[in-house]
Motif scaffolding. Structure first.
Motif, PDB file in Angstrom:
ATOM      1  N   ILE A   7       0.848  -1.190   0.000  1.00 27.44           N
ATOM      2  CA  ILE A   7       0.000   0.000   0.000  1.00 27.44           C
ATOM      3  C   ILE A   7       0.882   1.237   0.000  1.00 27.44           C
ATOM      4  O   ILE A   7       1.830   1.340   0.769  1.00 27.44           O
ATOM      5  CB  ILE A   7      -0.989   0.002   1.185  1.00 27.44           C
ATOM      6  N   SER A   8       0.573   2.161  -0.905  1.00 30.48           N
ATOM      7  CA  SER A   8       1.281   3.440  -0.987  1.00 30.48           C
ATOM      8  C   SER A   8       0.244   4.546  -0.836  1.00 30.48           C
ATOM      9  O   SER A   8      -0.786   4.533  -1.506  1.00 30.48           O
ATOM     10  CB  SER A   8       1.985   3.595  -2.333  1.00 30.48           C
ATOM     11  N   ILE A   9       0.540   5.497   0.041  1.00 30.11           N
ATOM     12  CA  ILE A   9      -0.364   6.631   0.260  1.00 30.11           C
ATOM     13  C   ILE A   9       0.437   7.914   0.155  1.00 30.11           C
ATOM     14  O   ILE A   9       1.490   8.054   0.776  1.00 30.11           O
ATOM     15  CB  ILE A   9      -1.048   6.557   1.635  1.00 30.11           C
ATOM     16  N   LEU A  60      -7.859   0.379   6.210  1.00 30.59           N
ATOM     17  CA  LEU A  60      -8.612   1.059   5.167  1.00 30.59           C
ATOM     18  C   LEU A  60      -9.809   0.203   4.796  1.00 30.59           C
ATOM     19  O   LEU A  60      -9.669  -1.014   4.613  1.00 30.59           O
ATOM     20  CB  LEU A  60      -7.759   1.209   3.914  1.00 30.59           C
ATOM     21  N   LEU A  69     -10.443   5.534   6.748  1.00 29.76           N
ATOM     22  CA  LEU A  69      -9.086   5.270   7.221  1.00 29.76           C
ATOM     23  C   LEU A  69      -9.098   5.377   8.740  1.00 29.76           C
ATOM     24  O   LEU A  69      -9.417   6.425   9.290  1.00 29.76           O
ATOM     25  CB  LEU A  69      -8.099   6.276   6.631  1.00 29.76           C
ATOM     26  N   ILE A 138      -4.105   6.751  -3.097  1.00 28.70           N
ATOM     27  CA  ILE A 138      -3.832   5.458  -2.464  1.00 28.70           C
ATOM     28  C   ILE A 138      -3.679   4.419  -3.568  1.00 28.70           C
ATOM     29  O   ILE A 138      -4.514   4.339  -4.473  1.00 28.70           O
ATOM     30  CB  ILE A 138      -4.987   5.043  -1.520  1.00 28.70           C
TER      31      ILE A 138
END
Length: 144
Positions: A7-9, A60, A69, A138
């Motif tokens: 996961i990249s935010i 999430l 979130l 996201i």
């Protein structure tokens, strides 16, 4: 989508005087339950340079109209993003809680084989006064 994901935010906050970008990339666990994508992962919060990072449990929940979130631990918060509806939350800081309202103006969710992308735009309000224009991207990608 399999259970193991990355996961990249990227979150951007624009105020009158400043622009702040926050990025995190963490391994996580994915599940699909009752029509919702659920992703669990941990972030690591650095409180100061003399203290080791503290783990913050994050979750999430994503469906076609909502992103929620939730964070537990050193910096608990629950942020609900849903276009057309303002959601109130308490943002915990070392100095106490700040009441915030999240007003989501745009939410786009793209699902592809093995990946989910979420782009959203929102305003943060404190005591009815806009304090920040924000966006969040996201990316959730399955890993082998």
């Amino acid at each position: 989508m399999n259970e193991n994901v990355l996961i990249s935010i990227v979150g951007r906050h624009l105020t009158d005087n400043d622009e702040n970008t926050i990025e995190t990339k963490q391994p996580g666990k994915y599940a699909f339950f009752q029509g919702k994508h659920i992703i669990r992962y941990e972030e690591y919060l650095e409180l100061d340079e003399n203290t080791p990072p503290v783990a913050v449990s994050c979750m999430l929940k994503i469906d076609k109209n909502n992103v929620i979130l939730s964070k537990k631990g050193a910096a608990p918060v629950k942020m609900h993003f849903s276009p057309g509806t303002a959601h109130n939350t308490l943002y915990q800081t070392p100095l106490g809680s700040l009441p915030l309202s999240i007003d989501t103006s745009d939410l786009k969710i793209t699902e592809e084989d093995g990946a989910i992308a979420v782009d959203l735009s929102y305003e943060l309000h404190m005591n009815g006064i806009p304090v920040s224009e924000c966006s969040m991207s996201i990316s959730i990608v399955e890993t082998p």
